[in-house]
Design a protein around this motif. Structure first.
Motif, PDB file in Angstrom:
ATOM      1  N   ARG A   1      -7.019  -4.864  13.816  1.00  8.54           N
ATOM      2  CA  ARG A   1      -7.622  -6.251  12.314  1.00  8.54           C
ATOM      3  C   ARG A   1      -6.992  -5.425  11.299  1.00  8.54           C
ATOM      4  NH1 ARG A   1     -13.144  -4.472   8.534  1.00  8.54           N
ATOM      5  NH2 ARG A   1     -12.705  -2.805   8.726  1.00  8.54           N
ATOM      6  N   ALA A   2      -5.679  -6.147  10.828  1.00  8.81           N
ATOM      7  CA  ALA A   2      -4.691  -6.077  10.011  1.00  8.81           C
ATOM      8  C   ALA A   2      -5.343  -5.864   8.440  1.00  8.81           C
ATOM      9  CB  ALA A   2      -3.744  -6.830   9.536  1.00  8.81           C
ATOM     10  N   GLY A   3      -4.938  -4.089   7.773  1.00  5.68           N
ATOM     11  CA  GLY A   3      -4.756  -4.079   6.685  1.00  5.68           C
ATOM     12  C   GLY A   3      -6.503  -2.636   6.404  1.00  5.68           C
ATOM     13  N   PRO A   4      -6.479  -2.038   4.941  1.00  2.80           N
ATOM     14  CA  PRO A   4      -7.517  -0.837   5.534  1.00  2.80           C
ATOM     15  C   PRO A   4      -8.503  -1.957   5.228  1.00  2.80           C
ATOM     16  CG  PRO A   4      -5.607  -1.455   3.067  1.00  2.80           C
ATOM     17  CD  PRO A   4      -5.193  -2.190   3.943  1.00  2.80           C
ATOM     18  N   THR A   5     -10.161  -0.933   5.493  1.00  2.00           N
ATOM     19  CA  THR A   5     -11.400  -1.819   6.054  1.00  2.00           C
ATOM     20  C   THR A   5     -11.440  -2.200   4.688  1.00  2.00           C
ATOM     21  OG1 THR A   5     -13.387  -0.703   6.386  1.00  2.00           O
ATOM     22  CG2 THR A   5     -12.278   1.093   5.500  1.00  2.00           C
ATOM     23  N   ASN A   6     -12.570  -2.950   4.825  1.00  4.59           N
ATOM     24  CA  ASN A   6     -13.241  -3.315   3.885  1.00  4.59           C
ATOM     25  C   ASN A   6     -14.547  -3.580   4.525  1.00  4.59           C
ATOM     26  OD1 ASN A   6     -12.749  -5.901   5.721  1.00  4.59           O
ATOM     27  ND2 ASN A   6     -11.462  -6.982   4.546  1.00  4.59           N
ATOM     28  N   ASP A   7     -14.875  -2.735   5.163  1.00  4.43           N
ATOM     29  CA  ASP A   7     -16.268  -3.129   5.625  1.00  4.43           C
ATOM     30  C   ASP A   7     -17.269  -2.541   5.016  1.00  4.43           C
ATOM     31  OD1 ASP A   7     -15.798  -3.926   7.893  1.00  4.43           O
ATOM     32  OD2 ASP A   7     -15.825  -1.952   9.030  1.00  4.43           O
ATOM     33  N   ASP A   8     -17.119  -1.030   3.979  1.00  2.61           N
ATOM     34  CA  ASP A   8     -18.223  -0.712   2.730  1.00  2.61           C
ATOM     35  C   ASP A   8     -17.690  -0.752   1.616  1.00  2.61           C
ATOM     36  OD1 ASP A   8     -20.433   0.169   4.671  1.00  2.61           O
ATOM     37  OD2 ASP A   8     -18.253   1.199   5.538  1.00  2.61           O
ATOM     38  N   GLN A   9     -16.356  -1.142   1.846  1.00  6.68           N
ATOM     39  CA  GLN A   9     -15.479  -1.288   0.291  1.00  6.68           C
ATOM     40  C   GLN A   9     -14.896  -2.739   0.007  1.00  6.68           C
ATOM     41  OE1 GLN A   9     -15.423   1.463  -1.852  1.00  6.68           O
ATOM     42  NE2 GLN A   9     -16.378   3.123   0.313  1.00  6.68           N
ATOM     43  N   PRO A  10     -15.013  -2.580  -1.604  1.00  2.69           N
ATOM     44  CA  PRO A  10     -13.679  -4.245  -1.016  1.00  2.69           C
ATOM     45  C   PRO A  10     -12.708  -3.990  -0.529  1.00  2.69           C
ATOM     46  CG  PRO A  10     -13.100  -2.522  -3.467  1.00  2.69           C
ATOM     47  CD  PRO A  10     -13.996  -1.651  -1.992  1.00  2.69           C
ATOM     48  N   PRO A  11     -12.091  -5.106  -0.332  1.00  2.60           N
ATOM     49  CA  PRO A  11     -10.309  -5.412   0.003  1.00  2.60           C
ATOM     50  C   PRO A  11      -9.858  -4.695  -0.947  1.00  2.60           C
ATOM     51  CG  PRO A  11     -11.651  -7.359  -0.102  1.00  2.60           C
ATOM     52  CD  PRO A  11     -12.243  -6.545  -0.696  1.00  2.60           C
ATOM     53  N   PHE A  12      -8.012  -4.332  -0.063  1.00  2.00           N
ATOM     54  CA  PHE A  12      -6.826  -3.535  -0.876  1.00  2.00           C
ATOM     55  C   PHE A  12      -6.312  -4.848  -1.009  1.00  2.00           C
ATOM     56  CE2 PHE A  12      -2.466  -2.928  -0.961  1.00  2.00           C
ATOM     57  CZ  PHE A  12      -3.095  -1.547  -1.479  1.00  2.00           C
ATOM     58  N   CYS A  13      -6.141  -4.722  -2.260  1.00  2.00           N
ATOM     59  CA  CYS A  13      -5.190  -5.876  -2.870  1.00  2.00           C
ATOM     60  C   CYS A  13      -4.091  -5.112  -3.970  1.00  2.00           C
ATOM     61  CB  CYS A  13      -6.209  -6.701  -3.809  1.00  2.00           C
ATOM     62  SG  CYS A  13      -7.492  -7.999  -3.322  1.00  2.00           S
ATOM     63  N   TRP A  14      -2.646  -5.588  -3.809  1.00  3.97           N
ATOM     64  CA  TRP A  14      -1.787  -5.223  -3.931  1.00  3.97           C
ATOM     65  C   TRP A  14      -2.512  -5.113  -5.864  1.00  3.97           C
ATOM     66  CZ3 TRP A  14       1.206  -2.509  -2.097  1.00  3.97           C
ATOM     67  CH2 TRP A  14       1.740  -2.415  -0.695  1.00  3.97           C
ATOM     68  N   ARG A  15      -1.707  -4.116  -6.667  1.00  3.78           N
ATOM     69  CA  ARG A  15      -1.812  -4.308  -8.179  1.00  3.78           C
ATOM     70  C   ARG A  15      -0.684  -4.360  -8.781  1.00  3.78           C
ATOM     71  NH1 ARG A  15      -6.976  -0.970  -6.770  1.00  3.78           N
ATOM     72  NH2 ARG A  15      -6.028   0.459  -8.115  1.00  3.78           N
ATOM     73  N   ARG A  16      -0.751  -3.735 -10.228  1.00  2.00           N
ATOM     74  CA  ARG A  16       0.755  -3.748 -10.848  1.00  2.00           C
ATOM     75  C   ARG A  16       0.988  -2.013 -10.418  1.00  2.00           C
ATOM     76  NH1 ARG A  16      -0.091  -6.444 -15.719  1.00  2.00           N
ATOM     77  NH2 ARG A  16       0.738  -7.884 -14.379  1.00  2.00           N
ATOM     78  N   GLU A  17       0.331  -1.144 -10.635  1.00  2.00           N
ATOM     79  CA  GLU A  17       0.266   0.011 -10.645  1.00  2.00           C
ATOM     80  C   GLU A  17       1.040   0.384  -9.237  1.00  2.00           C
ATOM     81  OE1 GLU A  17      -4.058  -0.048 -10.246  1.00  2.00           O
ATOM     82  OE2 GLU A  17      -2.660  -1.114 -11.312  1.00  2.00           O
ATOM     83  N   PHE A  18       1.148  -0.570  -8.407  1.00  2.00           N
ATOM     84  CA  PHE A  18       1.927  -0.896  -7.126  1.00  2.00           C
ATOM     85  C   PHE A  18       3.000  -1.474  -6.622  1.00  2.00           C
ATOM     86  CE2 PHE A  18      -2.621  -0.377  -5.463  1.00  2.00           C
ATOM     87  CZ  PHE A  18      -2.864   1.133  -5.536  1.00  2.00           C
ATOM     88  N   GLU A  19       3.778  -1.737  -8.107  1.00  2.00           N
ATOM     89  CA  GLU A  19       5.347  -2.322  -7.793  1.00  2.00           C
ATOM     90  C   GLU A  19       5.856  -2.274  -7.271  1.00  2.00           C
ATOM     91  OE1 GLU A  19       5.481  -3.669 -11.792  1.00  2.00           O
ATOM     92  OE2 GLU A  19       4.078  -5.406 -12.277  1.00  2.00           O
ATOM     93  N   ASP A  20       6.156  -0.295  -7.098  1.00  2.00           N
ATOM     94  CA  ASP A  20       7.210   0.302  -6.938  1.00  2.00           C
ATOM     95  C   ASP A  20       7.070  -0.172  -5.149  1.00  2.00           C
ATOM     96  OD1 ASP A  20       8.265   0.002  -9.917  1.00  2.00           O
ATOM     97  OD2 ASP A  20       7.614   1.790 -10.059  1.00  2.00           O
ATOM     98  N   THR A  21       5.824   0.086  -5.034  1.00  2.00           N
ATOM     99  CA  THR A  21       5.914   0.339  -3.299  1.00  2.00           C
ATOM    100  C   THR A  21       6.026  -0.652  -2.690  1.00  2.00           C
ATOM    101  OG1 THR A  21       4.107   1.621  -3.618  1.00  2.00           O
ATOM    102  CG2 THR A  21       4.442   0.630  -1.709  1.00  2.00           C
ATOM    103  N   PRO A  22       7.502  -0.736  -1.886  1.00  4.35           N
ATOM    104  CA  PRO A  22       7.446  -2.305  -1.469  1.00  4.35           C
ATOM    105  C   PRO A  22       6.617  -2.795  -0.708  1.00  4.35           C
ATOM    106  CG  PRO A  22       9.309  -0.456  -0.586  1.00  4.35           C
ATOM    107  CD  PRO A  22       8.058   0.316  -1.287  1.00  4.35           C
ATOM    108  N   HIS A  23       6.268  -4.237  -0.891  1.00  2.00           N
ATOM    109  CA  HIS A  23       5.332  -4.684   0.368  1.00  2.00           C
ATOM    110  C   HIS A  23       5.702  -6.108   0.358  1.00  2.00           C
ATOM    111  CE1 HIS A  23       3.635  -4.914  -4.278  1.00  2.00           C
ATOM    112  NE2 HIS A  23       4.038  -5.842  -4.098  1.00  2.00           N
ATOM    113  N   ALA A  24       7.252  -6.473   0.320  1.00  2.00           N
ATOM    114  CA  ALA A  24       7.616  -8.001   0.691  1.00  2.00           C
ATOM    115  C   ALA A  24       6.999  -8.185   2.004  1.00  2.00           C
ATOM    116  CB  ALA A  24       8.993  -8.212   0.687  1.00  2.00           C
ATOM    117  N   GLY A  25       6.575  -9.996   1.729  1.00  2.00           N
ATOM    118  CA  GLY A  25       5.849 -10.604   3.128  1.00  2.00           C
ATOM    119  C   GLY A  25       4.273 -10.263   2.957  1.00  2.00           C
ATOM    120  N   HIS A  26       3.727  -8.690   2.295  1.00  2.00           N
ATOM    121  CA  HIS A  26       2.291  -8.613   2.595  1.00  2.00           C
ATOM    122  C   HIS A  26       1.645  -9.840   1.905  1.00  2.00           C
ATOM    123  CE1 HIS A  26       2.275  -4.017   3.563  1.00  2.00           C
ATOM    124  NE2 HIS A  26       3.695  -4.906   4.413  1.00  2.00           N
TER     125      HIS A  26
END
Length: 110
Positions: free
Chosen positions: A70-95
Motif C-alpha cells: 500500500r502506498a502512503g501512510p496508514t488510513n485504517d484508523d486515521q484520516p488519509p495523509f494529505c499535503w497541506r500548506r504547512e508542508f510546502e517546503d517538503t519536496p513532494h513532486a509527483g505525489h
C-alpha cells in the motif's frame, strides 16, 4: 499485544499499518505507533511511515511470488495523509494530493 493476534495475512496487514494511538496502551502519540504519522501530531510534520508491504510463506506456497503493498501512510484508523500548506517546503513532486489507497496484490506477470 497485537502480534499475538496475527493468524492471517489480513491480520498482519492490520498490524503493520497500526496507528490507533488514541486507544493504544503503548503509543503516546501518532508518531509512536507502528505506522508513525507525524502529520497528526501536535506540531504536524510531514514525516512517518510512507508505505507498507508484506508477504508470507503461506502466500508464496499457495500461488508463487505474491505480496501485498500500500502506498502512503496508514488510513485504517486515521484520516488519509494529505499535503497541506504547512508542508510546502517538503519536496513532494509527483505525489498525489492525498494518499487514500487500499492494499494491492503484487505478483509477477505470467
Amino acid at each position: 499485544e497485537l502480534q499475538g493476534g496475527v493468524h492471517s495475512a489480513d491480520d498482519m496487514r492490520r498490524v503493520i499499518a497500526w496507528n490507533d494511538y488514541k486507544h493504544d496502551t503503548i503509543a503516546q502519540s501518532p508518531s509512536d505507533a507502528i505506522m508513525a504519522r507525524g502529520d497528526l501530531g501536535l506540531f504536524g510534520r510531514a514525516g512517518g511511515g510512507i508505505d507498507a508491504k508484506m508477504t508470507s510463506v503461506a502466500l508464496l506456497a499457495s500461488g508463487g511470488l505474491v505480496s501485498y503493498g500500500r502506498a502512503g501512510p496508514t488510513n485504517d484508523d486515521q484520516p488519509p495523509f494529505c499535503w497541506r500548506r504547512e508542508f510546502e517546503d517538503t519536496p513532494h513532486a509527483g505525489h498525489p494530493g492525498c494518499f487514500d489507497f487500499g492494499w494491492g496484490v503484487f505478483q509477477p506477470l505470467r
